[in-house]
Enzyme design. Structure first.
Site, PDB file in Angstrom:
ATOM      1  N   GLU A 134       0.805  -1.218   0.000  1.00  0.00           N
ATOM      2  CA  GLU A 134       0.000   0.000   0.000  1.00  0.00           C
ATOM      3  C   GLU A 134       0.839   1.269   0.000  1.00  0.00           C
ATOM      4  OE1 GLU A 134      -3.362   0.395  -0.074  1.00  0.00           O
ATOM      5  OE2 GLU A 134      -3.688  -1.769  -0.295  1.00  0.00           O
ATOM      6  N   GLU A 227      -8.025  -3.655   3.827  1.00  0.00           N
ATOM      7  CA  GLU A 227      -7.640  -2.843   2.676  1.00  0.00           C
ATOM      8  C   GLU A 227      -8.690  -2.898   1.564  1.00  0.00           C
ATOM      9  OE1 GLU A 227      -5.357  -0.801   2.777  1.00  0.00           O
ATOM     10  OE2 GLU A 227      -3.866  -1.504   4.215  1.00  0.00           O
ATOM     11  N   PRO A 229      -8.696  -3.407  -1.769  1.00  0.00           N
ATOM     12  CA  PRO A 229      -8.445  -2.460  -2.861  1.00  0.00           C
ATOM     13  C   PRO A 229      -9.102  -2.851  -4.176  1.00  0.00           C
ATOM     14  CG  PRO A 229      -6.574  -3.909  -2.593  1.00  0.00           C
ATOM     15  CD  PRO A 229      -7.552  -4.281  -1.506  1.00  0.00           C
TER      16      PRO A 229
END
Length: 254
Positions: A134, A227, A229
């Site tokens: 990240e 996360e 994503p």
């Protein structure tokens, strides 16, 4: 006894097939390696200069995840990394991507901080594996170095101005690695940011931190539940490799 972890110096470092042998890889500044246990150092000349050579396992940063291999380097040029726990003032904070050594300094600080707050090792390594993907484990970095993106910090908080930055301001805290970690600890207690139903076998964020599950399983949990994503399955292999790398390097330093 700790295994020596080393870093490539400014200008990089050549890895050779044997002591003074053929070049097999070139490491960039800050790339990391560790001495292979039970392989004795060798003294041998290269281009008329005598060097002490050590066999290492290296991580070459030209690919993601880092390319791994084994070879020989000189102890003159492969700088040992300190086994001392870094203080917060030693850590790196900038709107830039960190090299492997800089990431290691931050990762070691994070490991000690989370460990002291009750996290188990595999949860920490899983978190670090995701943080590298990240932010390069850099609390000061914005998404793609673009401050207009509003994606920021160790875990690249989405809508950062409404989350991490507002929380820091409301708490009258400075923006630094310790306080960003405290924000994560806050999220553990509140459940904020953690979407447990994103995994087929749901657990809470608090359960994640003390889980006895494997490092690879916990890396997947942090990816999907924290996360998230997008395209998670394709992003998982890099994060697994990152988590394995930090496990080995930090263990060598303990």
């Amino acid at each position: 006894m700790a295994t020596t972890v080393r870093r490539a110096p400014s200008g990089g470092l050549n890895v050779r097939s044997s002591a003074a042998g053929t070049k097999v890889a070139t490491l960039n500044e800050g790339d990391l390696m560790y001495d292979i246990a039970d392989v004795a150092k060798v003294t041998k000349s290269l281009n008329g200069t005598s060097y002490v050579w050590v066999k290492v396992h290296y991580y070459q940063s030209t690919t993601k995840p880092a390319t791994q291999g084994e070879g020989w380097v000189t102890t003159t040029h492969a700088t040992p990394v300190s086994t001392s726990v870094p203080s917060m003032s030693d850590t790196y904070f900038s709107n830039s991507y960190l090299n492997q050594y800089e990431m290691l300094v931050n990762a070691r600080y994070i490991y000690e901080y989370l460990k002291n707050n009750g996290w188990k090792n595999n949860a920490i390594y899983a978190t670090l594996g995701n943080m590298e993907a990240e932010s390069t484990i850099n609390p000061g970095v914005w998404n793609k170095l673009n401050t207009k993106s509003d994606v920021y910090g160790l875990t690249q908080w989405f809508r950062a101005s409404e989350k991490i930055l507002k929380w820091l301001a409301d708490e009258n805290r400075a923006d630094n690695i310790r306080n960003q970690l405290d924000r994560i600890l806050y999220e553990v207690t509140t459940g904020e940011q953690w979407e447990m139903d994103n995994h087929h076998s749901p657990i809470t964020f608090a359960e994640f931190t003390t889980s006895n599950k494997t490092r690879s399983v916990l890396t997947e949990y942090f990816l999907k539940c924290y996360e998230n994503p997008g395209d998670n399955e394709n992003k998982l292999p890099e994060r697994l490799a990152n988590a394995d790398k930090w496990t080995k390097l930090i263990t060598c330093l303990l």
